[in-house]
Design a protein around this motif. Structure first.
Motif, PDB file in Angstrom:
ATOM      1  N   GLY A  48      -0.936 -13.090  -3.228  1.00 42.39           N
ATOM      2  CA  GLY A  48      -0.463 -14.013  -2.203  1.00 42.39           C
ATOM      3  C   GLY A  48       0.981 -13.765  -1.803  1.00 42.39           C
ATOM      4  N   SER A  49       1.738 -13.036  -2.627  1.00 41.52           N
ATOM      5  CA  SER A  49       3.143 -12.812  -2.291  1.00 41.52           C
ATOM      6  C   SER A  49       3.276 -11.722  -1.225  1.00 41.52           C
ATOM      7  CB  SER A  49       3.947 -12.439  -3.539  1.00 41.52           C
ATOM      8  OG  SER A  49       3.425 -11.266  -4.124  1.00 41.52           O
ATOM      9  N   VAL A  50       4.399 -11.778  -0.540  1.00 44.09           N
ATOM     10  CA  VAL A  50       4.667 -10.773   0.489  1.00 44.09           C
ATOM     11  C   VAL A  50       5.776  -9.864  -0.032  1.00 44.09           C
ATOM     12  CG1 VAL A  50       5.519 -10.381   2.844  1.00 44.09           C
ATOM     13  CG2 VAL A  50       3.907 -12.237   2.384  1.00 44.09           C
ATOM     14  N   GLY A 105       9.883   6.655   0.124  1.00 42.15           N
ATOM     15  CA  GLY A 105      10.586   5.540  -0.497  1.00 42.15           C
ATOM     16  C   GLY A 105      11.296   4.644   0.509  1.00 42.15           C
ATOM     17  N   LYS A 106      10.973   4.788   1.795  1.00 42.74           N
ATOM     18  CA  LYS A 106      11.609   3.939   2.812  1.00 42.74           C
ATOM     19  C   LYS A 106      10.709   2.745   3.102  1.00 42.74           C
ATOM     20  CE  LYS A 106      14.386   7.424   5.013  1.00 42.74           C
ATOM     21  NZ  LYS A 106      13.780   8.702   4.567  1.00 42.74           N
ATOM     22  N   ILE A 107      11.349   1.583   3.281  1.00 41.07           N
ATOM     23  CA  ILE A 107      10.581   0.393   3.605  1.00 41.07           C
ATOM     24  C   ILE A 107      10.133   0.502   5.064  1.00 41.07           C
ATOM     25  CG2 ILE A 107      10.658  -2.127   3.851  1.00 41.07           C
ATOM     26  CD1 ILE A 107      12.773  -2.114   1.587  1.00 41.07           C
ATOM     27  N   VAL A 108       8.826   0.471   5.308  1.00 43.51           N
ATOM     28  CA  VAL A 108       8.338   0.643   6.673  1.00 43.51           C
ATOM     29  C   VAL A 108       7.717  -0.633   7.241  1.00 43.51           C
ATOM     30  CG1 VAL A 108       8.033   3.145   6.689  1.00 43.51           C
ATOM     31  CG2 VAL A 108       6.223   1.702   5.762  1.00 43.51           C
ATOM     32  N   THR A 109       7.276  -1.522   6.370  1.00 44.54           N
ATOM     33  CA  THR A 109       6.674  -2.764   6.840  1.00 44.54           C
ATOM     34  C   THR A 109       6.604  -3.724   5.640  1.00 44.54           C
ATOM     35  OG1 THR A 109       4.722  -3.758   7.893  1.00 44.54           O
ATOM     36  CG2 THR A 109       4.309  -1.886   6.447  1.00 44.54           C
ATOM     37  N   THR A 110       5.925  -4.839   5.807  1.00 44.00           N
ATOM     38  CA  THR A 110       5.705  -5.704   4.659  1.00 44.00           C
ATOM     39  C   THR A 110       4.218  -5.716   4.315  1.00 44.00           C
ATOM     40  OG1 THR A 110       5.516  -7.615   6.092  1.00 44.00           O
ATOM     41  CG2 THR A 110       7.668  -7.243   5.062  1.00 44.00           C
ATOM     42  N   ALA A 111       3.937  -5.998   3.085  1.00 43.77           N
ATOM     43  CA  ALA A 111       2.547  -6.016   2.623  1.00 43.77           C
ATOM     44  C   ALA A 111       2.263  -7.364   1.979  1.00 43.77           C
ATOM     45  CB  ALA A 111       2.317  -4.898   1.618  1.00 43.77           C
ATOM     46  N   ARG A 112       1.034  -7.808   2.103  1.00 46.51           N
ATOM     47  CA  ARG A 112       0.607  -9.016   1.407  1.00 46.51           C
ATOM     48  C   ARG A 112      -0.206  -8.582   0.194  1.00 46.51           C
ATOM     49  NH1 ARG A 112      -3.433 -12.475   2.986  1.00 46.51           N
ATOM     50  NH2 ARG A 112      -3.720 -11.139   4.806  1.00 46.51           N
ATOM     51  N   VAL A 113       0.148  -9.112  -0.964  1.00 50.74           N
ATOM     52  CA  VAL A 113      -0.588  -8.751  -2.185  1.00 50.74           C
ATOM     53  C   VAL A 113      -1.860  -9.590  -2.234  1.00 50.74           C
ATOM     54  CG1 VAL A 113      -0.524  -8.653  -4.712  1.00 50.74           C
ATOM     55  CG2 VAL A 113       1.545  -8.170  -3.387  1.00 50.74           C
ATOM     56  N   VAL A 172      -3.179  -2.514  -7.577  1.00 45.44           N
ATOM     57  CA  VAL A 172      -2.724  -3.591  -6.698  1.00 45.44           C
ATOM     58  C   VAL A 172      -3.387  -3.408  -5.339  1.00 45.44           C
ATOM     59  CG1 VAL A 172      -0.730  -4.656  -5.572  1.00 45.44           C
ATOM     60  CG2 VAL A 172      -0.505  -3.763  -7.900  1.00 45.44           C
ATOM     61  N   THR A 173      -4.027  -4.458  -4.879  1.00 45.45           N
ATOM     62  CA  THR A 173      -4.631  -4.423  -3.548  1.00 45.45           C
ATOM     63  C   THR A 173      -3.700  -5.138  -2.579  1.00 45.45           C
ATOM     64  OG1 THR A 173      -6.763  -4.598  -4.635  1.00 45.45           O
ATOM     65  CG2 THR A 173      -6.752  -4.899  -2.245  1.00 45.45           C
ATOM     66  N   ILE A 174      -3.344  -4.463  -1.500  1.00 47.10           N
ATOM     67  CA  ILE A 174      -2.445  -5.073  -0.503  1.00 47.10           C
ATOM     68  C   ILE A 174      -3.053  -4.924   0.883  1.00 47.10           C
ATOM     69  CG2 ILE A 174      -0.311  -4.645  -1.812  1.00 47.10           C
ATOM     70  CD1 ILE A 174       0.193  -2.184  -0.025  1.00 47.10           C
ATOM     71  N   SER A 175      -2.566  -5.740   1.802  1.00 47.51           N
ATOM     72  CA  SER A 175      -2.951  -5.503   3.187  1.00 47.51           C
ATOM     73  C   SER A 175      -1.704  -5.216   4.001  1.00 47.51           C
ATOM     74  CB  SER A 175      -3.730  -6.696   3.757  1.00 47.51           C
ATOM     75  OG  SER A 175      -2.857  -7.782   3.946  1.00 47.51           O
ATOM     76  N   VAL A 176      -1.823  -4.213   4.871  1.00 44.54           N
ATOM     77  CA  VAL A 176      -0.710  -3.813   5.733  1.00 44.54           C
ATOM     78  C   VAL A 176      -1.236  -3.622   7.153  1.00 44.54           C
ATOM     79  CG1 VAL A 176       0.655  -2.662   3.935  1.00 44.54           C
ATOM     80  CG2 VAL A 176      -1.075  -1.357   5.175  1.00 44.54           C
ATOM     81  N   GLU A 183       0.481   5.621   5.668  1.00 44.65           N
ATOM     82  CA  GLU A 183       1.882   5.895   5.355  1.00 44.65           C
ATOM     83  C   GLU A 183       2.342   5.176   4.091  1.00 44.65           C
ATOM     84  OE1 GLU A 183       5.928   5.499   7.810  1.00 44.65           O
ATOM     85  OE2 GLU A 183       4.119   5.431   9.056  1.00 44.65           O
ATOM     86  N   VAL A 184       1.943   3.907   3.965  1.00 42.27           N
ATOM     87  CA  VAL A 184       2.409   3.101   2.830  1.00 42.27           C
ATOM     88  C   VAL A 184       1.757   3.595   1.542  1.00 42.27           C
ATOM     89  CG1 VAL A 184       2.300   0.803   1.788  1.00 42.27           C
ATOM     90  CG2 VAL A 184       2.923   1.058   4.204  1.00 42.27           C
ATOM     91  N   ARG A 185       2.580   3.856   0.527  1.00 46.25           N
ATOM     92  CA  ARG A 185       2.037   4.317  -0.758  1.00 46.25           C
ATOM     93  C   ARG A 185       2.673   3.604  -1.952  1.00 46.25           C
ATOM     94  NH1 ARG A 185      -1.431   5.321   1.862  1.00 46.25           N
ATOM     95  NH2 ARG A 185      -2.638   7.223   2.162  1.00 46.25           N
ATOM     96  N   ALA A 186       3.527   2.628  -1.696  1.00 41.69           N
ATOM     97  CA  ALA A 186       4.137   1.897  -2.812  1.00 41.69           C
ATOM     98  C   ALA A 186       4.602   0.535  -2.312  1.00 41.69           C
ATOM     99  CB  ALA A 186       5.326   2.669  -3.386  1.00 41.69           C
ATOM    100  N   ILE A 187       4.811  -0.346  -3.259  1.00 45.32           N
ATOM    101  CA  ILE A 187       5.408  -1.624  -2.904  1.00 45.32           C
ATOM    102  C   ILE A 187       6.693  -1.795  -3.703  1.00 45.32           C
ATOM    103  CG2 ILE A 187       3.338  -2.824  -2.124  1.00 45.32           C
ATOM    104  CD1 ILE A 187       3.202  -4.066  -4.969  1.00 45.32           C
TER     105      ILE A 187
END
Lengths: 100, 534
Positions: free
Chosen positions: B478-480, B488-496, B511-515, B522-526
């Motif tokens: 539920g966290s963002v 390693g660059k922040i490109v967007t936000t993800a919801r866990v 960890v399952t996230i939605s972006v 592109e996203v490979r880490a939180i």
């Protein structure tokens, strides 16, 4: 600032290059002249550094630079060991033998 | 005087593996180690090992250590701890000491499995407190639970440098940069990727010029290396760090072999002078064998294999196993060892890189070699990455592995046969996309944390991503959180959406996230990685 190479005996890079300039090019010669590698660790750390300095200063390949001579004791031993009864029996001493 | 059939010096992976193998054959074994605990370096290896099933791939180093100790206990192997071997004399006798007591060990065979010591690097300021071996930092963090600094510079990008940098992040520290004088990253690209996507800079062709500080390290000055092997003026950069870790190689600890009169060979790519030995690991002094790093620097899995080979040869020479049987076993273990050593890695790779550099050839074709991150173009060529058509159909695995590492746990993990590595084990994993259901069982099986599952098939603007995650505390559902790309660059936000971990995954969470869909590839880490330092 002159960089320390042998920490145990506080021998600097300049002292080592000066020894090389005098024609001392084996690690044994440098050890005897400067005490680099004669301290507690017996050159476990600095021998590699001295080797590199010799290689850099003389152009010799690392495989041509033999490490200094190793002799027993290979580890520091307490003087107490040489008291009256130096040899005991570690493996049979009570509570000392661990079956792991 | 202690009498034993086989005396093993060193209770690390090589020594313990040898002890087990020899004891199983009925040899009476005494292992001697100067440390208070057996296991050598295994107990600080908190990462999962590479290799095949027979090399215990996918198992964390310390777990392997526990297995080995358990086995020695069952077999009744004697382990003398806190005991130094200070001499080796003719007739295969060792001088040992504990505290102020000394004794002699008379053995029929001796195995030297003494390991290695970290190679030092001298530069102005290197004697300041805060400059230490990467292995020393790893011991402090993983065994003693002490973080020796807050902000680190790692010198050396071999596997030790990359792995310890990652473990420092796991312990809550910051890593300012990982530098290397070589023009390419020395260790596995997947290890580099793990720290790269957390925002750590990896700088090949960089050197350290100086450590500065009053009482301890306060700054490090680094600079780019020119083609001539010297720092390029004007490229100096000052890093605010309080700890500098040196991961510039290992030296075999071979004093006992020198004292014993063994003949040595020089092998620059294996750590320098090493005792000359046969395929059966016997040195030029009859009855003295070597295994592990003393016989040439390599991975722990190789050390274990060498220990077993030496023990088999010893058991055979003591008449405990038949020569034909011993020969067969050694041949099989030798093959195992070759498998582990296959592939383009290790020091030989660096040597080749330098050779090619000097002649102006292109060195490597992959971003993993230069920066630690795969480029989008490269991604399309990797056999573990699905086609665009398959991506649109539903969840599917991305096996982002493009170096020929000897490793295959992903193949075994997949219950549907959708991942194929085959033989040799250095093959890249191939994704059979029609068989993959995107279940994600493979995600925590990869020791390199290089498997992701992406689902772009759902309606709406969001895609679902499943990532391996090894930081504590785990993010809350539920966290963002910020979403980071491979660089390693922040490109967007993800919801866990979910955090899960089965016991079999051994503390690797998924960890399952939605972006937003446009960032799915592109996203490979939180992040940011949770900080524990006050």
């Amino acid at each position: 600032m002159d960089t320390i190479i042998c920490r145990c005996e506080e021998v600097t890079e300049r002292e080592i290059t000066e020894a090389i300039e005098k024609g001392l090019i084996t690690l044994n010669e440098i050890k005897k002249a400067t005490r680099a590698g004669m301290g507690l660790c017996q050159g476990k750390i600095c021998a590699k550094l001295v080797e590199r300095i010799v290689s850099r200063e003389t152009g010799r390949a690392p495989q041509e630079i033999l490490p200094p001579t190793f002799r027993p004791p290979a580890r520091p031993l307490p003087l107490g060991m040489f008291k009256e009864h130096p040899v005991s029996h570690i493996a049979s001493a009570k509570g000392k033998r661990r079956k792991s | 005087m202690i009498e034993t059939e086989l005396a093993i010096v060193g209770a690390g992976p090589a020594g313990l593996s040898a002890a087990i193998e020899a004891a199983r054959a009925g040899v009476e074994v005494t292992v001697i180690d100067e440390n208070a605990k057996p296991g050598g370096q295994l107990f600080k290896q908190i990462h999962k090992f590479f290799g095949s099933k027979e090399h215990r791939a996918g198992v964390r180093g310390f777990t392997i250590g526990h297995h080995l100790l358990e086995e020695t206990r069952k077999l009744g192997v004697t382990i003398l701890l806190d005991t130094k071997v200070w001499g080796i004399f003719k007739d295969l006798t060792l001088g040992i000491s504990r505290g102020e007591e000394m004794d002699l060990v008379k053995a029929q065979k001796i195995l030297l499995a003494t390991g290695a010591i970290e190679t030092p690097l001298s530069f102005p300021g290197w004697t300041l407190p805060g400059v230490m071996g990467a292995g020393a930092a790893q011991t402090l963090v993983n065994l003693h639970r002490v973080l020796p600094g807050r902000r680190f510079l790692m010198v050396g990008s071999g596997n030790v440098g990359l792995i310890v940098a990652y473990q420092l992040l796991q312990a809550g520290a910051e890593v300012s940069a990982v530098i290397d004088i070589a023009p390419i990253i020395g260790g596995y690209g997947v290890h580099a990727s793990k720290i790269k996507r957390q925002g750590v800079r990896i700088l090949p062709s960089y050197t350290i010029l100086e450590a500065q500080g009053q009482e301890k390290v306060e700054q490090a000055i680094i600079a780019q290396m020119g083609q001539d092997g010297k720092a390029v003026p004007g490229t100096e950069e000052t890093l605010e760090v309080d700890c500098i870790c040196l991961a510039v190689g290992l030296n075999p600890l071979a004093e006992l072999a020198w004292i014993a009169g063994c003949v040595f060979d020089y092998k620059g790519d294996r750590g320098g002078f090493i005792p000359k030995h046969t395929r059966r690991m016997e040195t030029t002094v009859p009855g003295i064998f070597v295994a592990g790093d003393i016989a040439g620097i390599d991975e722990a899995s190789c050390a274990m294999e060498e220990g077993k080979i030496a023990a088999t040869a010893i058991a055979e020479s003591l008449g405990r196993i038949k020569p034909i049987q011993g020969k067969r076993k050694i041949e099989k273990m030798g093959k195992n060892l070759n498998t582990l050593r296959s592939g383009p890695f290790g020091a030989a790779r660096r040597k080749r890189a330098r050779f090619l550099m000097q002649r102006g050839y292109a060195i490597a074709g992959s971003g993993l070699d230069y920066s630690g991150a795969l480029s989008p173009g490269e991604l399309k060529k990797i056999p573990g990455v699905p086609s665009e058509r398959r991506m649109k159909k539903g969840p599917v695995a991305f096996l982002e592995c493009n170096q020929n590492i000897p490793c295959d746990p992903c193949e075994l993990a997949c219950p549907r046969g959708a991942i194929r590595v085959g033989q040799p084990v250095t093959n890249l994993p191939v994704l059979k996309e029609e068989k993959c259901t995107g279940c994600g069982i493979c995600i925590p099986s990869c020791p390199g944390l290089a498997i992701f599952v992406v689902d772009q098939s759902k309606k709406g603007r969001e895609a679902t991503l499943r990532l391996p995650y090894e930081f504590f505390p785990w993010p809350e559902a539920g966290s963002v959180v910020p979403a980071l790309n491979r660089e390693g660059k922040i490109v967007t936000t993800a919801r866990v959406l979910k955090v899960s971990s089965a016991k079999a995954h051994d503390r690797t969470a998924v960890v399952t996230i939605s972006v937003p869909k446009e960032f799915a590839l592109e996203v490979r880490a939180i992040g940011p990685k949770p900080r524990v330092i006050p």
